[in-house]
Design a protein around this motif. Sequence first.
Motif, PDB file in Angstrom:
ATOM      1  N   THR A  71     -61.532   3.665  26.813  1.00 13.17           N
ATOM      2  CA  THR A  71     -61.659   4.750  25.842  1.00 13.17           C
ATOM      3  C   THR A  71     -62.129   4.208  24.500  1.00 13.17           C
ATOM      4  OG1 THR A  71     -59.393   4.526  25.047  1.00 13.17           O
ATOM      5  CG2 THR A  71     -59.743   6.009  26.930  1.00 13.17           C
ATOM      6  N   SER A  72     -62.456   5.128  23.606  1.00 10.41           N
ATOM      7  CA  SER A  72     -62.730   4.779  22.209  1.00 10.41           C
ATOM      8  C   SER A  72     -62.433   6.002  21.353  1.00 10.41           C
ATOM      9  CB  SER A  72     -64.172   4.306  22.019  1.00 10.41           C
ATOM     10  OG  SER A  72     -65.088   5.302  22.378  1.00 10.41           O
ATOM     11  N   THR A  73     -61.826   5.766  20.219  1.00 15.19           N
ATOM     12  CA  THR A  73     -61.420   6.850  19.330  1.00 15.19           C
ATOM     13  C   THR A  73     -61.895   6.555  17.916  1.00 15.19           C
ATOM     14  OG1 THR A  73     -59.432   7.174  20.666  1.00 15.19           O
ATOM     15  CG2 THR A  73     -59.454   8.192  18.489  1.00 15.19           C
ATOM     16  N   GLY A  75     -65.036   8.715  21.175  1.00 18.92           N
ATOM     17  CA  GLY A  75     -66.284   7.955  21.177  1.00 18.92           C
ATOM     18  C   GLY A  75     -67.028   8.044  22.493  1.00 18.92           C
ATOM     19  N   CYS A  76     -66.300   8.313  23.583  1.00 19.98           N
ATOM     20  CA  CYS A  76     -66.927   8.423  24.907  1.00 19.98           C
ATOM     21  C   CYS A  76     -67.711   9.725  25.053  1.00 19.98           C
ATOM     22  CB  CYS A  76     -65.867   8.308  25.996  1.00 19.98           C
ATOM     23  SG  CYS A  76     -64.982   6.736  25.948  1.00 19.98           S
ATOM     24  N   ARG A 113     -62.008   2.718  17.568  1.00 22.07           N
ATOM     25  CA  ARG A 113     -60.957   1.876  18.134  1.00 22.07           C
ATOM     26  C   ARG A 113     -61.003   1.855  19.657  1.00 22.07           C
ATOM     27  NH1 ARG A 113     -55.867   3.216  14.143  1.00 22.07           N
ATOM     28  NH2 ARG A 113     -56.785   2.240  12.306  1.00 22.07           N
ATOM     29  N   ASP A 114     -60.625   0.713  20.207  1.00 22.28           N
ATOM     30  CA  ASP A 114     -60.604   0.531  21.659  1.00 22.28           C
ATOM     31  C   ASP A 114     -59.246   0.930  22.238  1.00 22.28           C
ATOM     32  OD1 ASP A 114     -58.842  -1.601  21.165  1.00 22.28           O
ATOM     33  OD2 ASP A 114     -60.352  -3.140  21.520  1.00 22.28           O
ATOM     34  N   ASP A 115     -59.043   0.625  23.522  1.00 22.20           N
ATOM     35  CA  ASP A 115     -57.783   0.943  24.211  1.00 22.20           C
ATOM     36  C   ASP A 115     -56.557   0.360  23.533  1.00 22.20           C
ATOM     37  OD1 ASP A 115     -59.062   2.295  26.265  1.00 22.20           O
ATOM     38  OD2 ASP A 115     -59.125   0.561  27.586  1.00 22.20           O
ATOM     39  N   ASN A 116     -56.721  -0.799  22.916  1.00 24.93           N
ATOM     40  CA  ASN A 116     -55.603  -1.495  22.285  1.00 24.93           C
ATOM     41  C   ASN A 116     -55.481  -1.187  20.795  1.00 24.93           C
ATOM     42  OD1 ASN A 116     -54.771  -2.860  24.687  1.00 24.93           O
ATOM     43  ND2 ASN A 116     -56.569  -4.172  24.450  1.00 24.93           N
ATOM     44  N   ASN A 117     -56.160  -0.131  20.359  1.00 25.83           N
ATOM     45  CA  ASN A 117     -56.118   0.306  18.965  1.00 25.83           C
ATOM     46  C   ASN A 117     -56.710  -0.733  18.007  1.00 25.83           C
ATOM     47  OD1 ASN A 117     -55.579   2.624  17.482  1.00 25.83           O
ATOM     48  ND2 ASN A 117     -53.657   1.805  16.692  1.00 25.83           N
ATOM     49  N   LYS A 118     -57.618  -1.567  18.538  1.00 15.60           N
ATOM     50  CA  LYS A 118     -58.329  -2.545  17.706  1.00 15.60           C
ATOM     51  C   LYS A 118     -59.728  -2.018  17.446  1.00 15.60           C
ATOM     52  CE  LYS A 118     -55.684  -6.535  19.021  1.00 15.60           C
ATOM     53  NZ  LYS A 118     -55.672  -7.868  19.592  1.00 15.60           N
TER      54      LYS A 118
END
Length: 150
Positions: free
Chosen positions: A71-73, A94-95, A133-138
């Motif tokens: 995912t991406s947010t 983001g997806c 942000r990615d899956d790990n909130n980075k």
Amino acid sequence: MSMDVRAGIIVLFCLMGFTCAEPVKFLDCGSTTGKVVTVDIAPCPIQPCELHRGVSYGVNVTFNSDVLSQTSTALVHGIIAGVPVPFPIPIEDGCKSGIVCPIQQQHKYNYVNLLPVKTQYPSIKLVVEWELRDDNNKDLFCIRFPVKIV
């Protein structure tokens, strides 16, 4: 269609009043799992970009991913006098913003979204901070660029 014809069409659209995206100067504010290549905002003929109230602006961030992410947010803030104020965007996923998920490691992506400038926003100079942000909130990317709301 030849390259010359395509280039001619792009120039023609620009001359006819269609807006061309312009690369903008940006600062990386902590991209940890990706690297930004370019940032384009349309229309933005001068910098800092002058954002007119009641208009939406196209934002295209080209970046390389260093990680796999399902995912991406997106998170967007206006930084006013050092204080981050949430800046709502139409699509936070983001997806659904030009990226085909899952995001693959060592691939280049074009994240595309709109930055709507509401009519009730005051005329002000500020810095936009845009994170994906990615899956790990980075942060796949974190960028800052100055704007002027007029």
